[in-house]
Design an enzyme around this catalytic site. Structure first.
Site, PDB file in Angstrom:
ATOM      1  N   ALA A 171       0.307  -1.310  -0.069  1.00 56.56           N
ATOM      2  CA  ALA A 171       0.062  -0.540  -0.145  1.00 56.56           C
ATOM      3  C   ALA A 171       0.555   1.058   0.071  1.00 56.56           C
ATOM      4  O   ALA A 171       0.426   2.075  -0.569  1.00 56.56           O
ATOM      5  CB  ALA A 171      -1.383   0.150   1.548  1.00 56.56           C
ATOM      6  N   THR A 172       2.350   1.153   0.489  1.00 56.50           N
ATOM      7  CA  THR A 172       2.504   2.739   0.566  1.00 56.50           C
ATOM      8  C   THR A 172       3.607   2.764  -0.629  1.00 56.50           C
ATOM      9  O   THR A 172       3.025   4.075  -1.081  1.00 56.50           O
ATOM     10  CB  THR A 172       4.122   2.026   1.470  1.00 56.50           C
ATOM     11  OG1 THR A 172       3.436   2.121   2.045  1.00 56.50           O
ATOM     12  CG2 THR A 172       5.097   3.409   1.233  1.00 56.50           C
ATOM     13  N   ASN A 232      -6.520   4.080  10.293  1.00 53.34           N
ATOM     14  CA  ASN A 232      -5.409   2.709  11.008  1.00 53.34           C
ATOM     15  C   ASN A 232      -5.707   3.320  12.282  1.00 53.34           C
ATOM     16  O   ASN A 232      -5.520   1.851  12.978  1.00 53.34           O
ATOM     17  CB  ASN A 232      -4.600   2.638   9.942  1.00 53.34           C
ATOM     18  CG  ASN A 232      -3.037   3.399  10.066  1.00 53.34           C
ATOM     19  OD1 ASN A 232      -3.719   5.083   9.784  1.00 53.34           O
ATOM     20  ND2 ASN A 232      -1.697   3.817  10.928  1.00 53.34           N
ATOM     21  N   GLN A 287      -7.528   0.166   4.503  1.00 51.72           N
ATOM     22  CA  GLN A 287      -7.853  -0.629   6.283  1.00 51.72           C
ATOM     23  C   GLN A 287      -9.141  -0.868   5.784  1.00 51.72           C
ATOM     24  O   GLN A 287     -10.048  -1.526   6.550  1.00 51.72           O
ATOM     25  CB  GLN A 287      -7.714   0.509   7.469  1.00 51.72           C
ATOM     26  CG  GLN A 287      -5.981   0.422   7.816  1.00 51.72           C
ATOM     27  CD  GLN A 287      -5.965  -0.261   8.597  1.00 51.72           C
ATOM     28  OE1 GLN A 287      -6.316  -1.235   8.847  1.00 51.72           O
ATOM     29  NE2 GLN A 287      -4.027  -0.539   9.363  1.00 51.72           N
ATOM     30  N   HIS A 325      -2.342  -7.593   3.318  1.00 52.42           N
ATOM     31  CA  HIS A 325      -1.877  -7.847   4.383  1.00 52.42           C
ATOM     32  C   HIS A 325      -2.681  -7.754   5.804  1.00 52.42           C
ATOM     33  O   HIS A 325      -2.037  -7.553   6.734  1.00 52.42           O
ATOM     34  CB  HIS A 325      -0.239  -8.089   4.873  1.00 52.42           C
ATOM     35  CG  HIS A 325      -0.039  -6.915   5.027  1.00 52.42           C
ATOM     36  ND1 HIS A 325       0.026  -6.443   7.010  1.00 52.42           N
ATOM     37  CD2 HIS A 325       0.250  -5.797   4.372  1.00 52.42           C
ATOM     38  CE1 HIS A 325       0.262  -4.862   6.739  1.00 52.42           C
ATOM     39  NE2 HIS A 325       0.659  -4.439   5.255  1.00 52.42           N
ATOM     40  N   THR A 359       9.375  -8.126 -12.580  1.00 55.11           N
ATOM     41  CA  THR A 359       8.738  -9.283 -12.747  1.00 55.11           C
ATOM     42  C   THR A 359       7.196  -9.331 -11.636  1.00 55.11           C
ATOM     43  O   THR A 359       7.766  -9.097 -10.412  1.00 55.11           O
ATOM     44  CB  THR A 359       9.217 -10.286 -12.823  1.00 55.11           C
ATOM     45  OG1 THR A 359      10.332 -10.461 -13.416  1.00 55.11           O
ATOM     46  CG2 THR A 359       8.712 -11.854 -12.896  1.00 55.11           C
ATOM     47  N   CYS A 408       8.005   5.168  18.659  1.00 52.94           N
ATOM     48  CA  CYS A 408       9.393   5.124  19.241  1.00 52.94           C
ATOM     49  C   CYS A 408      10.289   4.371  17.857  1.00 52.94           C
ATOM     50  O   CYS A 408      10.782   4.020  18.531  1.00 52.94           O
ATOM     51  CB  CYS A 408       9.646   4.700  20.696  1.00 52.94           C
ATOM     52  SG  CYS A 408       8.444   4.846  21.490  1.00 52.94           S
TER      53      CYS A 408
HETATM   54  C1  LIG Z   1      -4.069   3.316   6.123  1.00 51.39           C
HETATM   55  C2  LIG Z   1      -2.616   2.922   5.731  1.00 51.39           C
HETATM   56  N1  LIG Z   1      -1.499   3.035   4.665  1.00 51.39           N
HETATM   57  C3  LIG Z   1      -1.163   2.883   3.930  1.00 51.39           C
HETATM   58  C4  LIG Z   1      -0.548   1.789   4.836  1.00 51.39           C
HETATM   59  C5  LIG Z   1       1.287   1.125   4.298  1.00 51.39           C
HETATM   60  O1  LIG Z   1       0.879  -0.699   4.150  1.00 51.39           O
HETATM   61  P1  LIG Z   1       2.047  -1.045   3.565  1.00 51.39           P
HETATM   62  O2  LIG Z   1       3.005  -1.018   4.668  1.00 51.39           O
HETATM   63  O3  LIG Z   1       1.935  -2.592   3.664  1.00 51.39           O
HETATM   64  O4  LIG Z   1       2.766  -0.850   2.633  1.00 51.39           O
HETATM   65  C6  LIG Z   1      -1.351   0.982   6.182  1.00 51.39           C
HETATM   66  C7  LIG Z   1      -0.260  -0.262   6.882  1.00 51.39           C
HETATM   67  O5  LIG Z   1       0.552   0.261   7.918  1.00 51.39           O
HETATM   68  C8  LIG Z   1      -2.303   1.924   6.186  1.00 51.39           C
HETATM   69  O6  LIG Z   1      -2.983   1.198   7.637  1.00 51.39           O
HETATM   70  C1  LIG Z   2      19.703  -8.224 -15.565  1.00 49.10           C
HETATM   71  C2  LIG Z   2      18.370  -8.258 -14.015  1.00 49.10           C
HETATM   72  N1  LIG Z   2      18.658  -6.987 -13.982  1.00 49.10           N
HETATM   73  C3  LIG Z   2      17.077  -6.696 -13.399  1.00 49.10           C
HETATM   74  C4  LIG Z   2      15.690  -7.237 -13.728  1.00 49.10           C
HETATM   75  C5  LIG Z   2      14.991  -7.545 -13.167  1.00 49.10           C
HETATM   76  O1  LIG Z   2      14.278  -8.575 -12.320  1.00 49.10           O
HETATM   77  P1  LIG Z   2      13.113  -7.614 -11.696  1.00 49.10           P
HETATM   78  O2  LIG Z   2      11.672  -8.030 -12.884  1.00 49.10           O
HETATM   79  O3  LIG Z   2      12.399  -9.549 -11.027  1.00 49.10           O
HETATM   80  O4  LIG Z   2      12.716  -6.442 -10.369  1.00 49.10           O
HETATM   81  C6  LIG Z   2      16.235  -8.737 -13.870  1.00 49.10           C
HETATM   82  C7  LIG Z   2      15.138  -9.768 -14.573  1.00 49.10           C
HETATM   83  O5  LIG Z   2      14.381  -9.904 -15.539  1.00 49.10           O
HETATM   84  C8  LIG Z   2      17.593  -8.874 -15.180  1.00 49.10           C
HETATM   85  O6  LIG Z   2      17.829 -10.044 -15.680  1.00 49.10           O
END
Ligand SMILES: Cc1ncc(COP(=O)(O)O)c(C=O)c1O
Ligand SMILES: Cc1ncc(COP(=O)(O)O)c(C=O)c1O
Lengths: 404, 134, 404, 134
Positions: free
Chosen positions: C76-77, C156, C184, C206, C244, C330
C-alpha cells in the site's frame, strides 16, 4: 514438469521455486506465530523480525557482505531504481553525470534515461562485440562530474560476465561509486561483493530459485554512500524502503540464496555439461552464431542466432515444445530486435532470429535432447521454406543483406 | 527479452500452412516466371515461381523469409492459384486474405509485399512465355 | 495461536494469512506449471498470466472496479506513493498544490511532504475532534491549482471512517481528482469504488488476511487520469509498475479479497459484538477515553487513552499478555506521541498512554476476556504507583497538567 | 503506531521492581519530607516521601508517573535508602544506577529527575524535623 508443457529453458527469465524454499515459505505462511508486522513491538513482531534478520544474514553470507548492508525491497527493478536514482538524487549537487552500458537490463537503462529527462547526462558505453564492457571504455566515459557508474555482472541475454573488479578499480581511482546489477549472478557463479569493489549491488529472489516479488539492494558500508529514498512512508529498512516487510518472501529469498551459495558449484558443473551438449548439437546445424563471447559467459545461458529464418517464425515453430526467450521484444505492434544483440553488432535480422536458451537446476539431459531436436527440426523446415543457404544457391545478391 | 506478439494464437489455418507449407521451392521450365519483393534485412522477403500456360496458372512455388503469416499466406496462394487465370492479381484480394488468415492490422504491409511478388511473378511468366514463343 | 504467545489484538498492523489463502498460495508456489514469468511468450508465461488476471478480477470485484483498473504493486505504501507522486508529477504544469489531512498514514503524509520538498504546496486539513475530515474543510483547502486531494477511508489508528462520497463530491465540483488510501477498508466495511467517486485507491494484501508484500493501486478509467511512473524498467502493469509480477502474491491477494468480500458482513457483526464487550469492560475502569468518534468508526478498531499512567509503562505491563499497538511511535530514542491522536486534540501524555485494540476474523471471546483482564490489572497497578486519581487525592495542582 | 523502544528487553532487575514495586505510596508523621520533580505532561513525574530520624533514613515511599525504568529505580531507591544517612544524595550515584538498571543513555535525564525529587525530599525531611523540634 507436466508432460503437456514444453521443455523449460527460460531460467534466466525466472526460475521455478526450489521445493525446499517453498516448504520454508509455506511454514512461515501458516505459522500462527510469525505473521506479525516486523515493525510491531510485541512478540509477534519480534518473531517476524527474527525471521527477517536470519534471512538477511543468509543473503549477506551468499553474496559476501554484512547483513546490515542488505536492504530488502520488492524486486531487482526496484533495487536498480533505488541505487541509480537514489545516488544521483542524493549527490545532485556534486555532479549530474552517470555512466552505464548499452547492454544493461531495462531497469537500469530506463532509470538512467529517467535521469536524462531530469537533466542529468548519461554516457552509454558500447561493449565489445563479445558483449563485455572493457574497463578502458569505462575510464574513457568517466568525468569529473560523474556521480555513479552502473554495470551489470551477468548479462541476462548473453550470459556474458563483466569484469566487475576491473571496472570497480578504474571507478575507484576516479572516486566514482560502482553499482552492479547482479540479478542474474547468484547461484550461477561465486559472488563476493566485499572483494568486488562495488559500492552497490542489486539482487533478485526469483532468478535463484527463490520467490518472485522480493529483491535486495546491497549498500556497502565501506563506500560511505548515502541514498535518497525513492518511496516515502513508515521508514522501514533504515528509511530507504518504506512498506511492511514481507516476512515469508524475505525468508524465501534467504533460503534460496543459502542453497544457491551451497550448491552453486555443483549446479554449474552439471549445467555446463548440459549446455555444452545443447550447444554442440545446435552449432552442428551450420549457420548458427553464438551471441556473446562463450569464453566469458556463464554456462547456463546460450544465446544463438539462426541464419535463414525470421525470428517470429522461429519462435512459433518451437514454442509448443521449448519455452525460451527470443531476441525480439515485441512490446508494441512492431517487433523490435534485441537492443543487447544489436549493441554487439548483430544485424536486426540476426538479432531477431536468436534464441536464448537458459538452463537451470532442474534441467535434465532428456530435456536438452528434446529441445535440441525440436529446434533442429524447426530450423530445417524454415530453411527449406526460405531457400537458405542463399549463397550456395547463388541468391546472396537477390536477398540483399542476408548475411550477418 | 520476450515476445508478446508471438503469443497471439495464430488461427488454425495459419498454423496449418505454417507448420505444413505446401509448394515451398522453385520451378523451372516453359512459362515459368519469377517475382520477388521485400528484403531479409527488413524481415519479410517473398519469392514466387509461377507457371502460366494458355493463360492459366498451372503451377506455383514459393520461397519466404518472414513471419508465420507470411509463410502461410504465400503457401496458400500457390495452392489456390492453380487453375486460375494468369492475370497479375492474387487469387483473393488483400483484405479478404487478411480476414481469412486473421492477420493483425499491423501486418497488412506484409500482404502487400506478397502481392507485389506474386504480380511480378505472373508478369514475368507471361513475358517469359511470350519470349519463348517468339 | 500458540499458548505461549500473547493474545493478538493488532489486526490493524497486520492480519494472519487466512488458511484458505495460504493453501492457494502454496499451490501456486509448488505448481510446476505456474512459475513462469508472466511476461514470457510461452506456455509457462501464459499460465502465470492467467493466474494474475484471475486474481485481478477478484480484487476488482471485491472493491467495485474493473479489472483493467487494478495496478498490482508491492504494498500500500507503494500504491500511495505512485498515486500521489504519479499524479502530481504528471500534472506538474497544471498546478502544484495537493490537499490531505493531518491524520493520514505516513505513506501518504511523507509522500506529500516529499512533494513539499520538490516545490509543491501541501495543505493539511485538520480533522474534527471525532477524527473525521469534514467535506467543508476540504472545500476550504481546495485551490485553483490543486491537482490532487488524498484522504484515507478508514483511519488505521482510530478506525474512524471518512465520508469518501462527500469528500469526492466536493472535489469533483472543483475538478480535483481524489485519491483514497483504502488499506484498512477491505473486509471491514463494504467498498464500492465505482460508486465512491474516488479517482484512485490504494489497497493492501496483508490487512485483509492476504500476504504481506503485495498491494494495488486502483486507477479509475472514468477519471481519465494519467500517472507518471515512479520506477522504470520492464514496463509491466501498463508501464506504471515495472518488475516481474509476483504470481503467488497476487493470487493470494485475489483470494483474500474474494473471501473478504464474501465474509465481510458476517465478520463485522461478530467482531462488533466482541469489540463492544471489550470496550465495555475497559471503559468501566474509569479515566478511560475513547479516541475517535465511536459512531463513525469501524467496530474492529478500539483506541483508548488511559489516564494515570505513562505510555511505555502501560505497554510494558501488558506486552507479555496482549499484543497490540500503542499511541507512541518510538522510531528514534525519543518516543513521539501519535500525531493522529494529537491532531484529534489529545494531550501528548494521553496520546502516549493509548492502546489500539484491533480485532479480527480469528479473535475469540476468550481472547477478549483475557485481554480485558490483563489491561485492567495493569491499569490498576500503574495507577496505584502513580497515585491516580490525582484530583481526588487533591494533587491536581502538584502534578501540573495531569488531567486530559 | 508501534514502539521500538518498548521492545528493548528490560533487565531482570528493572522488570522485578516494575512489576512488583515496593514502597509505592505516601508517608506521614515526624521527620517526613516530601520532594518531587518532573511533570506528567513531560512524561516523567516522581515524588518521594522520606522520613529522616537521628540523621538516618527510617522509611521512604514513592509515587511515580513514568516509564518502567523510572518506576523501578524510584522503588529500588526507597528500599536501598533505608538505614542510610539522611543526606541529600541518592543511595547510589546516577551513573551507577544507570548501570545497575541498564538504562539506555537517552533516559539519563529521567534519573536526574529522580535525583532531584529524592534530594528535595531529604532536605524537606531534615527541615521539617528541625521545625518540629524547634
Ligand atoms: C492506512 C494505511 N495506509 C498505508 C499503509 C501501508 O501499508 P504497507 O506497510 O503494507 O505498505 C498502512 C499500513 O500500515 C495503513 O494502515
Ligand atoms: C539483469 C537483470 N536486472 C534486473 C532484472 C529485473 O528483475 P525483476 O523483474 O525481478 O525486477 C532482471 C530480470 O529480468 C535482470 O535479468
Amino acid at each position: 514438469m507436466s508432460a503437456r508443457l514444453p521443455v523449460y529453458l527460460d531460467y534466466a527469465a525466472s526460475t521455478p521455486l526450489d521445493a525446499r524454499v517453498a516448504r520454508r515459505m509455506n511454514a512461515v505462511l501458516t505459522d500462527a506465530d510469525a505473521f506479525g508486522n516486523a515493525s510491531s513491538a510485541h512478540a509477534y513482531g519480534a518473531r517476524a523480525r527474527e525471521l527477517v534478520e536470519a534471512a538477511r544474514a543468509q543473503v549477506a553470507a551468499a553474496v559476501g557482505c554484512e547483513p546490515a548492508e542488505v536492504i530488502f525491497c520488492s524486486c531487482a527493478t526496484e533495487a536498480d531504481n533505488l541505487a541509480i536514482l537514489g545516488v544521483a538524487e542524493y549527490y545532485r549537487e556534486r555532479g549530474r553525470h552517470v555512466v552505464t552500458s548499452r547492454t544493461e537490463h531495462k531497469a537500469v537503462l530506463d532509470a538512467c534515461r529517467e535521469l536524462g529527462r531530469r537533466g542529468w547526462q548519461v554516457s552509454f558505453v558500447t561493449p565489445s562485440s563479445g558483449g563485455y564492457v572493457e574497463p578502458a571504455a569505462v575510464v574513457a566515459a568517466l568525468r569529473a562530474d560523474t556521480v555513479l557508474a552502473t554495470f551489470m555482472h551477468v548479462n541476462n541475454e548473453t550470459g556474458v560476465v563483466n569484469d566487475i573488479a576491473g571496472i570497480a578499480a578504474v571507478c575507484r581511482e576516479r572516486g566514482v561509486p560502482l553499482h552492479v546489477d547482479a540479478a542474474q549472478s547468484v547461484g550461477k557463479l561465486p559472488l563476493d561483493l566485499a572483494a568486488s569493489g562495488a559500492a552497490l549491488a542489486s539482487l533478485a529472489g526469483h532468478k535463484a530459485y527463490g520467490p518472485k516479488g522480493v529483491g535486495a539492494l546491497v549498500l556497502r558500508r565501506s563506500a560511505g554512500l548515502q541514498l535518497a529514498p525513492q518511496s516515502y512512508g513508515g521508514g522501514q529498512e533504515r528509511g530507504l524502503r518504506s512498506g511492511t516487510l514481507a516476512t515469508h518472501q524475505i525468508v524465501g529469498m534467504g533460503e534460496a540464496f543459502a542453497l544457491a551459495a551451497r550448491e552453486c558449484e555443483a549446479d554449474r558443473v552439471r549445467i555446463a555439461a548440459l549446455a555444452a551438449r545443447l550447444s554442440e548439437r545446435l552449432l552442428a546445424l551450420g549457420g548458427v552464431l553464438r551471441n556473446g563471447d562463450a569464453a566469458r559467459a556463464v554456462p547456463h545461458i546460450l544465446n544463438l542466432s539462426f541464419e535463414g529464418m525470421e525470428g517470429e517464425s522461429l519462435l512459433a515453430a518451437i514454442v509448443d515444445r521449448v519455452a525460451l526467450s527470443t531476441g525480439s521484444a515485441c512490446t508494441s505492434a512492431k517487433a523490435e530486435p534485441s537492443y543487447v544483440l544489436r549493441a554487439l553488432g548483430r544485424s536486426a535480422s540476426l538479432a531477431e532470429s536468436s534464441l536464448r536458451f537458459s538452463l537451470g537446476r532442474f534441467t535434465t539431459e532428456a530435456e536438452v535432447d528434446t529441445a535440441a531436436a525440436a529446434v533442429a527440426e524447426a530450423v530445417l523446415r524454415l530453411r527449406a521454406v526460405s531457400g537458405y543457404p542463399w549463397v550456395a544457391a547463388g541468391q546472396a545478391e537477390t536477398v540483399g543483406a542476408a548475411g550477418p | 527479452m520476450s515476445a508478446a506478439t508471438h503469443n497471439v494464437a495464430y488461427s488454425a489455418l495459419t498454423r496449418r500452412y505454417f507448420e505444413h507449407p505446401v509448394n515451398a521451392g522453385v520451378l523451372h521450365g516453359l512459362g515459368v516466371g519469377r517475382g520477388e519483393a521485400g528484403a531479409v534485412a527488413e524481415g519479410t522477403w517473398v519469392r514466387f515461381d509461377v507457371q502460366v500456360l494458355h493463360g492459366i496458372v498451372t503451377a506455383a512455388r514459393f520461397t519466404a523469409f518472414g513471419c508465420p503469416h507470411v509463410i502461410a499466406v504465400a503457401s496458400w496462394i500457390t495452392e489456390a492459384a492453380a487453375g486460375r487465370p494468369g492475370t497479375p492479381a492474387l487469387p483473393e484480394p488483400v483484405p479478404a486474405l487478411r480476414l481469412r488468415f486473421e492477420l493483425p492490422v499491423e501486418k497488412l504491409g506484409r500482404l502487400l509485399t506478397i502481392e507485389d511478388a506474386w504480380c511480378a511473378a505472373i508478369r514475368a511468366a507471361v513475358t517469359n512465355l511470350g519470349a519463348a514463343l517468339d
